[in-house]
Enzyme design. Sequence first.
Site: not given
Lengths: 589, 589
Positions: A296, A439-441, A446
């Site tokens: 992240r 991406h990555e959450g 978030q």
Amino acid sequence: MSNFIRRRELDFLLYEFAEIQTLFEHDRYAHMDRENVDAILTTAVRIAEDKFLSHAEKLDNNEPTWDGETVHIIPEVKEALDAFCEAGLMMGPIDFDHGGMQLPHTLSQAYMGVFHGTNASTAAYPLLTIAASNLIIAHGSDAQKSTWVEPMLDGRFLGTMCLSEPQAGSSLADITTKAEPDGDVYRLSGSKMWISGGEHELSDNIVHLVLAKLPDAPAGVKGISLFIVPRYLQDDDGRFTKPNDVTLAGLNHKMGYRGTVNCVLNFGDVDGAVGYLVGEPHQGLKYMFHMMNEARIGVGLCAAALGHAGFLYSLNYATERKQGRAATNRDPASEPVAIIEHTDVKRMLLAQKAYTEGALSLALYAARILDEIEVTDDEQVKKDKLNFLDFLTPIVKAWSSEYCVTANRHAIQILGGYGYTREYPVERLYRTNRLNPIHEGTNGIQSLDLLGRKVVMNDGQAVRTLMGEIQATCDAAPEDLKAFAEQLASTSQAWAATTMTVCGAAMQGKIDVFLANSWEYLEATGHLVIAWLWLKQAMACDGKHSAYYEGKRAACRYFFKHELPKVGPKLELLSSMDDTCLTVEPTQF
Amino acid sequence: MSNFIRRRELDFLLYEFAEIQTLFEHDRYAHMDRENVDAILTTAVRIAEDKFLSHAEKLDNNEPTWDGETVHIIPEVKEALDAFCEAGLMMGPIDFDHGGMQLPHTLSQAYMGVFHGTNASTAAYPLLTIAASNLIIAHGSDAQKSTWVEPMLDGRFLGTMCLSEPQAGSSLADITTKAEPDGDVYRLSGSKMWISGGEHELSDNIVHLVLAKLPDAPAGVKGISLFIVPRYLQDDDGRFTKPNDVTLAGLNHKMGYRGTVNCVLNFGDVDGAVGYLVGEPHQGLKYMFHMMNEARIGVGLCAAALGHAGFLYSLNYATERKQGRAATNRDPASEPVAIIEHTDVKRMLLAQKAYTEGALSLALYAARILDEIEVTDDEQVKKDKLNFLDFLTPIVKAWSSEYCVTANRHAIQILGGYGYTREYPVERLYRTNRLNPIHEGTNGIQSLDLLGRKVVMNDGQAVRTLMGEIQATCDAAPEDLKAFAEQLASTSQAWAATTMTVCGAAMQGKIDVFLANSWEYLEATGHLVIAWLWLKQAMACDGKHSAYYEGKRAACRYFFKHELPKVGPKLELLSSMDDTCLTVEPTQF
């Protein structure tokens, strides 16, 4: 130097803002000095320009293809990765104990930013591999470390993270990939989606880190375990040549970020893919968060770097392109001026500078916290700093990706019609950067993480830390920055009060009301944090005079005049506990 | 119906918001009734889905190519244009006197929006051709009208506008294309850049409307003349088969909007391209503004339609895609819910709805003003309405394109990773819409036009008109909308006061200070106008109850709660006459 990198900016952020040199006093970084930091940056910039930037456009025009047997990627990617690894950059942030160079994270993040900005697609392979190595180092067994980490650090093996499934993206609670015990190992079966670097011939092996469920697993995220599942298993001679049961189901074709092969992988279509359990059963998501948190911050850094590359490119264009005259000049026979003379172009440049150098400073600030955790023996300090880093992580990821895509939008606008064509790189940066909010959450996730978890954890410790840091910065502000310090202090107090109000709903158990405007909260918090870091940047310029430092002051002023005031209405909305988005019914759209 | 069009929305905007039926009372539109409006919309929707949407993805994947002799475009484009013309849609907004159907502009804009939303690339050809026809009708000689308009209205000839040159984009003062008199005609020579529809085989001829300078032309925009320059000249039999001296120099390759061929054209490489002067010498830019203003409203409408298509598509996706659980549900074994149940997804849907239906309402409001100008005999009323339309035009163009690109950004976000792939249309909509802030005068240019010209013209008449309209709407607001009416009234007063303050700098001759924050002014004014139109939309729902009307009310509320408050800080910045962007030096970035 290319129009994508500015070495002066790296030097400012490292030495004047993050004060990396103060880390060298500690044993852990006693091997570092300014000379080797400079040499590493010089090497990184050279490789980034000669090997990464040089094929970025070609890679975008020639995305990976699959002929049913093999994934084909233009050879320049492998050459770039080889150069990266040969320079030791893959092992930069890894401890001596694990065969690395034990560089300060502040430095390794700075050079990773150079690679992201010049060619994020190719840089994604080392980003993932370093993060996978770190996960195995942190949570793997000694045997796993000795088997997997070394070949990853020299680039013979590359890493991936396999979390999402076609039916489970943001909701990992719903993954269905299974892992059945089979002697010392496990047999995995299931489909994994959006796997970056999931299949290619860039390395001798691919080390997939896979989330799956054991037969006795409890429902939801508490039943997720983590496995190392290599593409190739060891043969009788100990060489990794025996295909594991991991097959490519198809490639995804993306709007941007095209050079990073992204695919659907099937595990265990035949007899189950062999996997090695990492750590304890059912603790997999916790371990994976080690990698996810690193990723992240990597995503936020990448977004900032892509944004900054667009800024520098459009800056150069604005300096060279002549068009129009000053608003005060009515003589059409006079010579046209460079468009950088036009106030509205300067606005778009200042916005880009404020967003992207703000985001870069945030990524390096986060990296510096990691370094400070590494160099202290005080467990309470470690804990507090980790807590603050956890709080900042969703902001690094989501604020940076949100605003640096906007920066790229401005870069296109400055180039006008040219910026909209594929002959110029700014549209590629924009398309590529658009992945980072996803991406990555996703950025929405978030914001739920920030408000629903990070703000409230440890009784709001992180909120107090941020308030304390802001206060300390404001107190230390020199006379010419006092007005900004006061504005920041007053905004931070309003933010803290709003945080209390919003958390009141959580204390009453109204979780949905509490989280109803989480995105606005993330935006407001992000703006507050970036304003604070801009004040720190301006303070790092104190007493220094040159066009460069004046530019830093102008960008700081831009952020305080044009951006920070946007926080007010957001805090009012939050304080009012507005439920517009919560109460609208799905049928009403 | 596809996921790109919602007939209910068209009906609402036409009948309940714009009240098109009130136009039918006037002689000019006495041939119209609800039945034929409905029939025309039904036809438009059918052709848009069957002939435009059906090839949108293919066209994006197969942009026009040039083999050195011929431009190749997939055959579906020609088929779509044929269907469009056969249905009479090209002549919809043209008066009976010129062979058209004399439809209300409100209606023709509504159906053009349907084509933009389904396939903006293909719709650009009729957009340009209708605008070119209107220009010739307004400013051409009788002979020019009889030669060019009829074949354009039946689609045998298509039109272009040739303004920009490689060295002169935003600054038309600097064009260098020359026109030398040659008997009754002129010989043009020079290069034109960014010519949409500039070369193709979709029509028997292409009618270029070209800005050029006569030998005796004064410097700057006062020396620009306008010419009709066809691709083919008439042969001895009166057929257009004789090549004029207009050659294709190359195609531009765009990020999106790929189906609209866009090129560099060379005029007069051999012996001068034959051109026919339109109107008087040196008055060309004034005439061209006729076409540009129409095109600017067309661009705003296109942006709104692309945004709305993304909204509808992502709405449908959010209804079908299941992922995660309510924030209040801790049971991982429960069934996942459709993502439209998640508040943050609803936020992104409400934002899209508020931006895009706000922008659609603005485009139709502007079209309705044109109709009101057409149906009145009162010259003062005509003048005032035209004045107000001139004021609104940069807002239609720039606000809509700015916020509807943001809407498309949300649509991608709702689809997550899927939205980032080329297998789903939302990324195409986003890429395509990104052109709209650039062409037909960049959004920065629009902001200078708004503040520097439209606000101050006729002693600020347009400002008074807007204030009066807002006041009238607020006065008429029903009880349940009074709070929004008060908020709107108070924001409009602050806006008017800020306008006075800012214009004070102009009166003191400080033109650069006056225009220093023109973009912020456009954003603030756009938000004010859209909030006003949202209040009008909500008032059009008064007393009506269904999920649809509740959705309209929710979107109105969203705009008033989440968007309109953003105006406050912008007005404060403007009132403070902030000079951050004005004073930063080019060397300081």
